[in-house]
Design an enzyme around this catalytic site. Sequence first.
Site, PDB file in Angstrom:
ATOM      1  N   ARG A  41       0.751  -1.167  -0.100  1.00  0.00           N
ATOM      2  CA  ARG A  41      -0.016   0.009  -0.058  1.00  0.00           C
ATOM      3  C   ARG A  41       0.933   1.193   0.096  1.00  0.00           C
ATOM      4  O   ARG A  41       0.510   2.173  -0.636  1.00  0.00           O
ATOM      5  CB  ARG A  41      -0.941   0.141   1.317  1.00  0.00           C
ATOM      6  CG  ARG A  41      -2.012  -0.913   0.967  1.00  0.00           C
ATOM      7  CD  ARG A  41      -2.996  -1.035   2.060  1.00  0.00           C
ATOM      8  NE  ARG A  41      -4.352  -1.646   1.858  1.00  0.00           N
ATOM      9  CZ  ARG A  41      -5.073  -2.237   2.841  1.00  0.00           C
ATOM     10  NH1 ARG A  41      -5.006  -1.951   3.961  1.00  0.00           N
ATOM     11  NH2 ARG A  41      -6.044  -2.910   2.428  1.00  0.00           N
ATOM     12  N   LYS A 198     -18.724 -17.973   4.416  1.00  0.00           N
ATOM     13  CA  LYS A 198     -20.117 -17.708   4.756  1.00  0.00           C
ATOM     14  C   LYS A 198     -21.148 -17.168   3.496  1.00  0.00           C
ATOM     15  O   LYS A 198     -20.761 -16.098   3.065  1.00  0.00           O
ATOM     16  CB  LYS A 198     -20.569 -17.066   5.969  1.00  0.00           C
ATOM     17  CG  LYS A 198     -20.082 -17.483   7.305  1.00  0.00           C
ATOM     18  CD  LYS A 198     -20.224 -16.796   8.427  1.00  0.00           C
ATOM     19  CE  LYS A 198     -19.880 -17.386   9.722  1.00  0.00           C
ATOM     20  NZ  LYS A 198     -20.263 -16.558  10.587  1.00  0.00           N
ATOM     21  N   GLY A 351      -8.701  -9.659   0.452  1.00  0.00           N
ATOM     22  CA  GLY A 351      -7.377 -10.195   0.944  1.00  0.00           C
ATOM     23  C   GLY A 351      -6.803 -11.558   0.703  1.00  0.00           C
ATOM     24  O   GLY A 351      -5.810 -11.737   0.501  1.00  0.00           O
ATOM     25  N   GLY A 374     -13.716  -4.764   1.378  1.00  0.00           N
ATOM     26  CA  GLY A 374     -15.010  -4.226   1.195  1.00  0.00           C
ATOM     27  C   GLY A 374     -15.526  -3.113   0.338  1.00  0.00           C
ATOM     28  O   GLY A 374     -16.729  -3.378  -0.437  1.00  0.00           O
TER      29      GLY A 374
END
Length: 396
Positions: A41, A198, A351, A374
């Site tokens: 980053r 999930k 990730g 996200g």
Amino acid sequence: MSKIHTLSSLAKSGALAGKRVFIRSDLNVPLKDGEITEDTRVRASVPAIRMALDAGAAVMVTSHLGRPTEGSVRPEDSLAPVARRLSELLGQPVELRTDWVDGVKVDAGRVVLLENCRCNVGEKKNDDGLARKMAALCDVYVNDAFGTAHRAEATTHGMALHAPVACAGPLLEAELEALGRALENPAHPMVAIVAGSKVSTKLSILQALAGKVDKLVVGGGIANTFMLAEGLPVGKSLVEAEQVDQARAVIDIMKKRGADVPIPVDVVCAETFSADAQATVKKAADVAENDMILDIGPETASQLAEILKQAGTIVWNGPVGVFEFDAFGNGTKVIAQAIADSKGFSIAGGGDTLAAIAKYGIEDRIGYISTGGGAFLEFLEGKTLPAVEALQQRGG
């Protein structure tokens, strides 16, 4: 993108010379004992900083780091290690400034790093007073932090509304172009791979993609829930029985459109979840009560590789098995290789996906690797990202 000002166009037009430029970067790097363990980053933030410096601007850069408590800076919250790494990458000293909200002095051609913006009281709540105060520090506000574009905070949203000029940095600009290309007018067939533990956390994205893609490949625990929905046994695998109806609904949406969700035909099972567990390949219908499904089988992997070979656009979020354990990494490896070999435009994010790309050494063969987790998912869902919306309001 047409509605957003960009740092690159301002730099080209000479509009930055002598101007105070404030860049909101994403420098949220992993630290251990005060040292950066992975600096992707920081390196990704350099082009925007260099662009502003080369254009003759006085540059201020800030970012969040970790999850600090507003109103104090503990040693582990400090961007000091980032300042050191930025100095090396830019080849000039980068001074770290604390208590900067009330004023920053910096000369043209120099850059300062402003301490962790999430330590400022009101940052997370997008406090208007704080945003106005920070906007007054600059002539040009730059958002180059796609990873936080889905959050409305003072440095990502409020500042963009109040700064004299607000624009996207080169990293954010590249993200929006790549995501737009994958979603707004994708080349077909379009294949999405959505994997993870999930269904419940990825349900909205599965539903959004079910209306767009030609093939929706599910993997990981999500695939187990889809297998259960199709009446297949899953043993003691990670599964969400209460989400079976939702999985079935996604399959139905796809079927109505003549599209489909390829369900695994074979799987790799073990009786325990560990790196040295005995791996056994089984037909999907033959999973026993004490089996845990930890990867897709070789036949499923080769079917999916064939689908990916034909794809015009590929969106990839999540490994299809427990690839950290080599015995259960073959499915993800085959998928990764197929995406790398595909002639279609591929975009990958999240990730675990980035970890798989690094493990199999295919970084330079993916069309675009997204820096956001996200934000990447929310964009794919078709949600408006607050930081992007703020730039759109100021653009044009």
